[in-house]
Design a protein around this motif. Structure first.
Motif, short mmCIF file in Angstrom:
data_model
loop_
_atom_site.label_atom_id
_atom_site.label_comp_id
_atom_site.label_asym_id
_atom_site.label_seq_id
_atom_site.Cartn_x
_atom_site.Cartn_y
_atom_site.Cartn_z
N ASN A 38 0.86 -1.18 0.00
CA ASN A 38 0.00 0.00 0.00
C ASN A 38 0.89 1.23 0.00
OD1 ASN A 38 -1.83 2.06 0.36
ND2 ASN A 38 -2.88 1.13 2.10
N LEU A 39 1.03 1.85 -1.17
CA LEU A 39 1.84 3.06 -1.32
C LEU A 39 0.97 4.28 -1.61
CD1 LEU A 39 4.70 1.61 -3.57
CD2 LEU A 39 4.54 1.58 -1.08
N SER A 40 -0.31 4.19 -1.29
CA SER A 40 -1.26 5.26 -1.64
C SER A 40 -0.94 6.58 -0.95
CB SER A 40 -2.69 4.83 -1.29
OG SER A 40 -2.81 4.50 0.07
N SER A 41 -0.33 6.52 0.24
CA SER A 41 -0.03 7.77 0.95
C SER A 41 1.09 8.56 0.29
CB SER A 41 0.35 7.46 2.41
OG SER A 41 1.49 6.62 2.46
N LEU A 42 1.77 7.97 -0.69
CA LEU A 42 2.83 8.69 -1.41
C LEU A 42 2.26 9.64 -2.46
CD1 LEU A 42 5.34 5.74 -2.01
CD2 LEU A 42 5.27 7.34 -0.09
N PHE A 43 0.97 9.48 -2.78
CA PHE A 43 0.36 10.30 -3.81
C PHE A 43 -0.32 11.52 -3.19
CE2 PHE A 43 0.94 6.35 -6.00
CZ PHE A 43 1.20 6.72 -7.31
N THR A 44 0.17 12.70 -3.52
CA THR A 44 -0.44 13.96 -3.12
C THR A 44 -0.67 14.80 -4.36
OG1 THR A 44 1.66 15.16 -2.82
CG2 THR A 44 0.86 13.85 -0.95
N TRP A 45 -1.22 16.00 -4.18
CA TRP A 45 -1.48 16.86 -5.33
C TRP A 45 -0.19 17.31 -6.02
CZ3 TRP A 45 -0.14 22.16 -5.52
CH2 TRP A 45 0.46 22.65 -4.36
N ASN A 46 0.97 17.15 -5.34
CA ASN A 46 2.24 17.54 -5.94
C ASN A 46 3.02 16.34 -6.48
OD1 ASN A 46 4.36 19.37 -6.62
ND2 ASN A 46 5.45 18.82 -4.74
N THR A 47 2.42 15.14 -6.45
CA THR A 47 3.10 13.94 -6.94
C THR A 47 2.94 13.82 -8.45
OG1 THR A 47 2.71 12.79 -4.85
CG2 THR A 47 3.28 11.44 -6.76
N LYS A 48 4.05 13.69 -9.13
CA LYS A 48 4.04 13.48 -10.58
C LYS A 48 3.96 11.99 -10.90
CE LYS A 48 6.93 14.35 -14.66
NZ LYS A 48 8.23 14.91 -15.12
N GLN A 49 4.84 11.21 -10.30
CA GLN A 49 4.84 9.77 -10.50
C GLN A 49 5.68 9.11 -9.42
OE1 GLN A 49 6.36 9.46 -14.48
NE2 GLN A 49 8.49 9.61 -13.86
N VAL A 50 5.46 7.82 -9.23
CA VAL A 50 6.21 7.05 -8.24
C VAL A 50 6.88 5.88 -8.96
CG1 VAL A 50 6.10 5.66 -6.15
CG2 VAL A 50 4.65 7.69 -6.36
N PHE A 51 8.17 5.78 -8.80
CA PHE A 51 8.95 4.69 -9.38
C PHE A 51 9.11 3.61 -8.32
CE2 PHE A 51 13.27 2.91 -10.48
CZ PHE A 51 12.83 2.19 -11.57
N VAL A 52 8.66 2.40 -8.60
CA VAL A 52 8.70 1.29 -7.65
C VAL A 52 9.56 0.17 -8.23
CG1 VAL A 52 7.32 -0.32 -6.29
CG2 VAL A 52 6.35 1.90 -6.93
N TYR A 53 10.42 -0.42 -7.41
CA TYR A 53 11.23 -1.52 -7.90
C TYR A 53 11.57 -2.49 -6.78
CZ TYR A 53 15.18 1.40 -6.25
OH TYR A 53 16.04 2.16 -5.49
#
Length: 231
Positions: A74-89
């Motif tokens: 659950n990485l949903s808290s990483l998304f805010t109005w200033n988030t462009k993208q999240v790189f996960v690996y």
């Protein structure tokens, strides 16, 4: 009296200063948004070591490992109005031998980019997939559901190799989940090892230790298939 050029320079400098201050406030606002990413499941489902050319451009044969895994995060808290993208690996890590020093070997086996609704146009997707993605994100500046990852028996994107050419029967291997938050304005944020204010460390990011199997050879496969007794 100022010339037109000087007035233009002063006006440009004023707007540049204002833009910089606004950008600084936007970047600082990320620290006010809580982050509490977590991993419920990270485990291997299949392990295999074979000998061959792991890539089409490989010049020689070597041992390489293929690791299939399951992941629920659950990485949903990483998304805010200033988030462009999240790189996960996901990486596989194991300690080096005594001859190699105290360094830890680390190899990426799988990765993905999760865009925010405001950055869907940057996704490397086909027209049909992009249209569907935009439709699901219509009217949303934040889509927390994009931070929910559920993978079952996922095939790796990349095989694991070692400079020595040997990797079979490697001990104390672990999988680790990483993320990198790329904002519209501000600095890149990587997964952290300690809590920092309202930003919490990624919990459950390490799997249990496991050992890579012995090298799978044709002779072993043939021998196993040919065993048996006559009635």
């Amino acid at each position: 009296m100022y010339s037109s050029l000087v007035r233009l320079q002063n006006t440009f400098g004023f707007f540049t200063t204002v833009a910089f201050v606004i950008a600084a406030f936007i970047a600082a606002s990320d620290f006010a948004s809580p982050r509490a990413p977590s991993v419920a499941t990270l485990k291997t489902t299949s392990l295999q070591v074979v000998r061959g050319r792991p890539h089409y451009y490989s010049s020689k044969k070597e041992e390489y490992a293929i690791i299939k895994f399951s992941l629920d995060a659950n990485l949903s808290s990483l998304f805010t109005w200033n988030t462009k993208q999240v790189f996960v690996y996901v990486t596989a890590e194991w300690p080096s031998s005594g001859a190699e020093g105290n360094a830890t070997n680390q190899a990426v086996i799988w990765d993905t980019i999760i865009t925010a609704p405001s950055a869907d146009h940057l996704s490397n997707l086909g027209p049909a997939s992009l249209k569907k993605l935009r439709k699901s994100a219509a009217g949303k500046s934040i889509d927390p559901s994009r931070g929910l990852i559920s993978l079952k028996n996922q095939k790796p994107k990349y095989q694991i190799t070692h400079p020595s050419g040997k990797i079979a029967e490697t001990q104390d291997v672990r999988l680790r989940l990483h993320y990198n938050v790329q904002p519209w304005v501000g600095v890149l944020a990587w997964n952290q090892n300690v809590d920092y204010g309202r930003w919490k460390r990624l919990k459950g990011d390490l799997s249990k230790k496991f050992a890579l199997p012995a090298l799978k050879t044709k002779a072993a496969t043939t021998g196993a298939a040919g065993t048996g007794t006559k009635a």
